[in-house]
Motif scaffolding. Structure first.
Motif, mmCIF file in Angstrom:
data_model
loop_
_atom_site.group_PDB
_atom_site.id
_atom_site.type_symbol
_atom_site.label_atom_id
_atom_site.label_comp_id
_atom_site.label_asym_id
_atom_site.label_seq_id
_atom_site.Cartn_x
_atom_site.Cartn_y
_atom_site.Cartn_z
ATOM 1 N N VAL A 1 6.137 8.831 -0.398
ATOM 2 C CA VAL A 1 6.494 9.130 -1.676
ATOM 3 C C VAL A 1 7.730 8.476 -2.206
ATOM 4 O O VAL A 1 7.682 7.977 -3.580
ATOM 5 N N GLU A 2 8.539 8.192 -1.460
ATOM 6 C CA GLU A 2 9.926 7.523 -1.861
ATOM 7 C C GLU A 2 9.514 6.047 -2.030
ATOM 8 O O GLU A 2 10.025 5.421 -2.882
ATOM 9 N N ALA A 3 8.295 5.453 -1.382
ATOM 10 C CA ALA A 3 7.908 4.126 -1.664
ATOM 11 C C ALA A 3 7.404 4.068 -3.037
ATOM 12 O O ALA A 3 7.679 2.987 -3.769
ATOM 13 N N HIS A 4 6.802 5.209 -3.584
ATOM 14 C CA HIS A 4 6.402 5.033 -4.948
ATOM 15 C C HIS A 4 7.559 5.165 -5.842
ATOM 16 O O HIS A 4 7.606 4.550 -7.054
ATOM 17 N N ARG A 5 8.480 5.837 -5.540
ATOM 18 C CA ARG A 5 9.761 6.135 -6.486
ATOM 19 C C ARG A 5 10.696 4.865 -6.366
ATOM 20 O O ARG A 5 11.227 4.511 -7.515
ATOM 21 N N ARG A 6 10.999 4.417 -5.133
ATOM 22 C CA ARG A 6 11.731 3.192 -5.143
ATOM 23 C C ARG A 6 11.247 2.163 -4.194
ATOM 24 O O ARG A 6 11.203 2.259 -3.023
ATOM 25 N N PRO A 7 10.440 1.013 -4.848
ATOM 26 C CA PRO A 7 9.907 -0.095 -3.988
ATOM 27 C C PRO A 7 11.081 -0.700 -3.078
ATOM 28 O O PRO A 7 12.149 -0.765 -3.564
ATOM 29 N N GLN A 8 10.876 -0.936 -1.932
ATOM 30 C CA GLN A 8 11.914 -1.806 -1.120
ATOM 31 C C GLN A 8 11.432 -3.335 -1.082
ATOM 32 O O GLN A 8 10.282 -3.701 -0.525
ATOM 33 N N VAL A 9 11.986 -4.045 -2.156
ATOM 34 C CA VAL A 9 11.304 -5.466 -2.462
ATOM 35 C C VAL A 9 12.228 -6.470 -1.348
ATOM 36 O O VAL A 9 13.427 -6.222 -1.337
ATOM 37 N N PRO A 10 11.621 -7.167 -0.851
ATOM 38 C CA PRO A 10 12.331 -8.381 0.213
ATOM 39 C C PRO A 10 12.734 -9.525 -0.880
ATOM 40 O O PRO A 10 12.224 -10.722 -0.563
ATOM 41 N N TYR A 11 13.752 -9.330 -1.489
ATOM 42 C CA TYR A 11 14.229 -9.967 -2.439
ATOM 43 C C TYR A 11 14.475 -11.701 -1.704
ATOM 44 O O TYR A 11 14.038 -12.446 -2.385
ATOM 45 N N SER B 1 -0.134 12.564 -7.153
ATOM 46 C CA SER B 1 -1.149 12.981 -8.036
ATOM 47 C C SER B 1 -2.020 13.918 -7.681
ATOM 48 O O SER B 1 -2.573 14.701 -8.409
ATOM 49 N N ARG B 2 -2.201 14.288 -6.124
ATOM 50 C CA ARG B 2 -2.789 15.377 -5.751
ATOM 51 C C ARG B 2 -2.018 16.436 -5.481
ATOM 52 O O ARG B 2 -2.466 17.681 -5.111
ATOM 53 N N GLY B 3 -0.734 16.522 -6.215
ATOM 54 C CA GLY B 3 0.171 17.724 -6.135
ATOM 55 C C GLY B 3 1.019 17.914 -4.648
ATOM 56 O O GLY B 3 1.594 18.859 -4.744
ATOM 57 N N PHE B 4 1.073 16.701 -3.839
ATOM 58 C CA PHE B 4 1.729 16.873 -2.885
ATOM 59 C C PHE B 4 3.193 15.982 -2.930
ATOM 60 O O PHE B 4 3.313 15.245 -3.905
ATOM 61 N N ARG B 5 4.189 16.590 -1.919
ATOM 62 C CA ARG B 5 5.197 15.721 -2.009
ATOM 63 C C ARG B 5 5.755 14.993 -0.650
ATOM 64 O O ARG B 5 6.941 14.834 -0.605
ATOM 65 N N SER B 6 4.898 15.090 0.320
ATOM 66 C CA SER B 6 5.151 14.100 1.591
ATOM 67 C C SER B 6 3.729 13.913 1.862
ATOM 68 O O SER B 6 2.769 13.788 1.499
ATOM 69 N N PRO B 7 3.894 12.780 3.192
ATOM 70 C CA PRO B 7 5.127 12.213 3.810
ATOM 71 C C PRO B 7 5.947 11.443 2.878
ATOM 72 O O PRO B 7 5.723 10.888 1.984
ATOM 73 N N LYS B 8 7.333 11.810 3.289
ATOM 74 C CA LYS B 8 8.383 11.335 2.307
ATOM 75 C C LYS B 8 8.494 9.567 2.301
ATOM 76 O O LYS B 8 8.598 9.003 1.254
ATOM 77 N N LEU B 9 8.094 9.317 3.134
ATOM 78 C CA LEU B 9 8.135 7.619 3.527
ATOM 79 C C LEU B 9 7.321 7.149 2.355
ATOM 80 O O LEU B 9 7.599 6.269 1.723
ATOM 81 N N GLY C 1 0.782 -1.205 0.065
ATOM 82 C CA GLY C 1 -0.057 -0.054 -0.023
ATOM 83 C C GLY C 1 0.849 1.187 0.131
ATOM 84 O O GLY C 1 0.358 2.454 0.008
ATOM 85 N N TYR C 2 2.020 1.288 0.277
ATOM 86 C CA TYR C 2 3.068 2.343 0.397
ATOM 87 C C TYR C 2 3.130 3.167 -1.282
ATOM 88 O O TYR C 2 2.858 4.219 -1.085
ATOM 89 N N ALA C 3 3.359 2.420 -2.024
ATOM 90 C CA ALA C 3 3.629 3.065 -3.431
ATOM 91 C C ALA C 3 2.343 3.425 -3.826
ATOM 92 O O ALA C 3 2.381 4.643 -4.561
ATOM 93 N N ALA C 4 1.377 2.922 -3.826
ATOM 94 C CA ALA C 4 0.123 3.428 -3.944
ATOM 95 C C ALA C 4 -0.356 4.641 -3.224
ATOM 96 O O ALA C 4 -0.745 5.666 -3.897
#
Lengths: 320, 320
Positions: free
Chosen positions: B187-197, B177-185, B167-170
C-alpha cells in the motif's frame, strides 16, 4: 474521433505529429522520457502557467487554436518578462475522454504557432483523462548571457513604462460575458493576446531595472514590483490612451474603460521600470513613476494620480 | 482555512514558505515571472507529468504529503531515466477553492522532500481554482556532460535489466481498490514509489544502450523501447522474484502476481538495456534479452518466455 477512441498513445502521436517545427536548440523533442534543450549560457529560465476551462477559457468563446495560442502566450510572456528569449514549451493536457481528437490537434496547432513566433518549439508533455479540461504549460528560455530582469530592481526616480496592448483582453472578456461577439478587435484580444515578446530582451538591453508581464492586471502586477522592490509606484491616468473601440464598447456596456486598463488581466503586456535617463523607443509608453515607499501609508504600493485606486479589485485572483 | 479564504496569493505565499531548501544550482526560485536554474553543461533535460484526482490518486487513499512525493517521483524518475540528475521542479496546482490550505502545504512538503532526495528543489509554479484537483509537475535536470539515454539505443544481443521495485505499486492499488489497507509494504508503495534515481546516471556510466522509467507497466514501457529501437524484447518470467507479501496478497485476492509485475505501473523502476559484456552491479536484475525485430510478427515487440503476453493489458492507458 474522441480521445477515448484514440487512447492515450493515439492522442499523443496525433498531437505530436502537429508540432512539426524543429529548432537548432532542441536536441531531443517529444517521444522519450524527457526532452533535451540547449541552454547556451549555462542557465535556463523556466515558468509554468495553467489554464482551466471555465476559469481561463470557454470552448464556446474560443476555438481550440485560440486556446493554444493563449496558453503558449501566457507562458512565453513570463520568459520575455525576465528579459529572456523562449526556447521550448512542455504541455500537460488533461481532458474529458469525450473530447474530439481534432480539438486537441488544433490546440497543438495553436501552441506550436504561438511558440513559433519566437522560434520556440513544443518539446514534450503529458496527457491524462480528467473531468476538467486543463492545459498546463511550462516554458523554457535563455538569457543569452544577460542578467535576469527581476521584480525587485525598481528604484525611486525610475519611470514606469508599458509595452503592448492593455485592457483589450479584459474588454473582450466583458463583451463575451455579456453575450456579445464584437467589436472583433477586443474579442480577438481575449482569445489571442498579442504579446510584445521581443521587448523583453530589448528592454533589458535598454537598461530596464525591473520587468513583469501584465497577466493579473496592471495595478496588481505593479503591486508585485512595488512590494519586491520596496518602493511605491504612481500611475498617471492621462498617460493611458483609450482606443476608440474600447471607449465605444465601455459606453455601450456602461462600464469605466479604465477598469479594463488598470485592473484587467490577460493582455500579457510587459510593464517595466527604467532609469529616467533612458530614451525609450516608441513601443514603450511611460505611464508613471517610481517613488520612495515612505510616501505610501497603506495598500499595495500603487496609486493612480496620487490616490489609491477605488475602481474595483486591482486584478484577478484565481480563487475568487 | 480553505484556499478560497486565503486567496491565490495567500496560497502561493504559504506553499512557497514550505519549500525552504536552497540549491547552488538555483539562481532564482519562486516569486518572479520565472525561475533561473543552472544548466552547467549548456543543456537542460525537461519532462512534464500530470496527476489527476480520481485517476492517479485518491485523497481517501493517500495523504497530501504522499501525493506530493508521488507527483515529484513521477517526474524525477523521467529525468533519471535519461541518465540525468534532476535539478528543479515547477508545479501547477489546480484545486477546488474548498481545499484546506493545510492540504496544499503538506503537498508542498511532499514535493520538496522527494525532490530533496536528489538535491533538487521546487523553483516555481502556478495555481488555479478548478473543479478537479490536479498536480502538473515539470522536472528539469542536467546530464553533466553525458549523452542522454534514449529509448532507441537497444541492440540485439543486449540484456534487459530492471532496477528498483516492480509490481509493488500496482499490488497496492489493487489492495486499496478492494477496500483493504494492508500489507503496508505494498500500500505504501502505491502511495510513495521508491525510485532508484541514482541508477539512472550510474547506468549511463555502465554503458546502458537505452533506458526508460516504468510508469505505465513493464511490458508497455519496454514496448516503447522495442518500437523506438526497431528490436524485439523477450522477458524471462522466472527472472522476476515475487516477494512473499505480494504472493500472499495475490493469493488472498485471487489474482496473478505477474500481472502486477509485468503490466502494473507507477513503481517508476528503471528498465535499461546493456551490452551483454557489461558486469552489472546487484541493483540491476537481468530479466530478458533484446532480439532482432524480424523474430516478431505482431504485437508490441515484447514477449514473455517467447510468447505474447496474454495476462491482460500490457499497461495503463490514461484514457481507458
Amino acid at each position: 474521433m474522441t480521445v477515448a477512441t484514440a487512447g492515450e498513445f493515439g492522442l499523443i502521436s496525433r498531437v505530436t505529429a502537429r508540432l512539426g517545427a524543429a529548432s537548432p536548440l532542441v536536441q531531443l523533442g517529444p517521444g522519450d522520457d524527457a526532452a533535451l534543450v540547449a541552454a547556451p549560457d549555462g542557465r535556463v529560465v523556466a515558468s509554468t502557467d495553467v489554464l482551466v476551462e471555465g476559469r481561463h477559457f470557454r470552448r464556446d468563446w474560443s476555438a481550440a487554436r485560440d486556446i493554444g495560442h493563449r496558453a503558449a502566450a501566457a507562458n512565453l510572456a513570463d520568459i520575455a518578462a525576465m528579459g529572456a528569449r523562449p526556447t521550448a514549451l512542455l504541455v500537460a493536457l488533461c481532458t474529458p475522454a469525450s473530447l474530439e481528437i481534432a480539438w486537441a490537434e488544433e490546440l497543438a496547432d495553436g501552441l506550436a504557432a504561438e511558440a513559433g513566433k519566437v522560434g520556440a518549439v513544443v518539446v514534450g508533455g503529458d496527457t491524462s483523462a480528467s473531468p476538467t479540461l486543463t492545459v498546463a504549460v511550462t516554458a523554457l528560455g535563455t538569457l543569452e548571457g544577460r542578467e535576469p530582469l527581476v521584480r525587485s530592481g525598481a528604484r525611486p526616480g525610475d519611470v514606469v513604462a508599458v509595452c503592448g496592448r492593455i485592457g483589450y483582453a479584459a474588454a473582450g472578456y466583458t463583451i463575451l460575458s455579456r453575450g456579445f461577439r464584437s467589436p472583433k478587435l477586443l474579442v480577438e484580444a481575449h482569445r489571442r493576446p498579442q504579446v510584445p515578446y521581443a521587448a523583453g530582451p530589448a528592454g533589458a538591453l535598454l537598461g530596464a531595472t525591473s520587468m513583469i508581464d501584465v497577466s493579473d492586471g496592471l495595478l496588481a502586477d505593479l503591486g508585485h514590483v512595488a512590494t519586491a522592490s520596496g518602493v511605491g509606484i504612481d500611475l498617471r491616468r492621462s498617460a493611458f490612451v483609450v482606443p476608440e473601440q474600447m471607449r465605444d464598447a465601455a459606453t455601450a456596456l456602461g462600464v469605466d474603460p479604465y477598469g479594463w486598463i488598470l485592473a484587467g488581466g490577460d493582455d500579457h503586456a510587459l510593464a517595466a521600470t527604467f532609469p529616467s535617463s533612458v530614451r525609450l523607443p516608441d513601443e514603450w509608453r511611460i505611464v508613471g513613476e517610481v517613488l520612495p515607499a515612505s510616501l505610501f501609508t497603506a495598500g499595495d504600493g500603487v496609486t493612480v494620480d496620487g490616490r489609491r485606486y477605488t475602481g474595483g479589485a486591482p486584478g484577478w485572483d484565481h480563487f475568487r
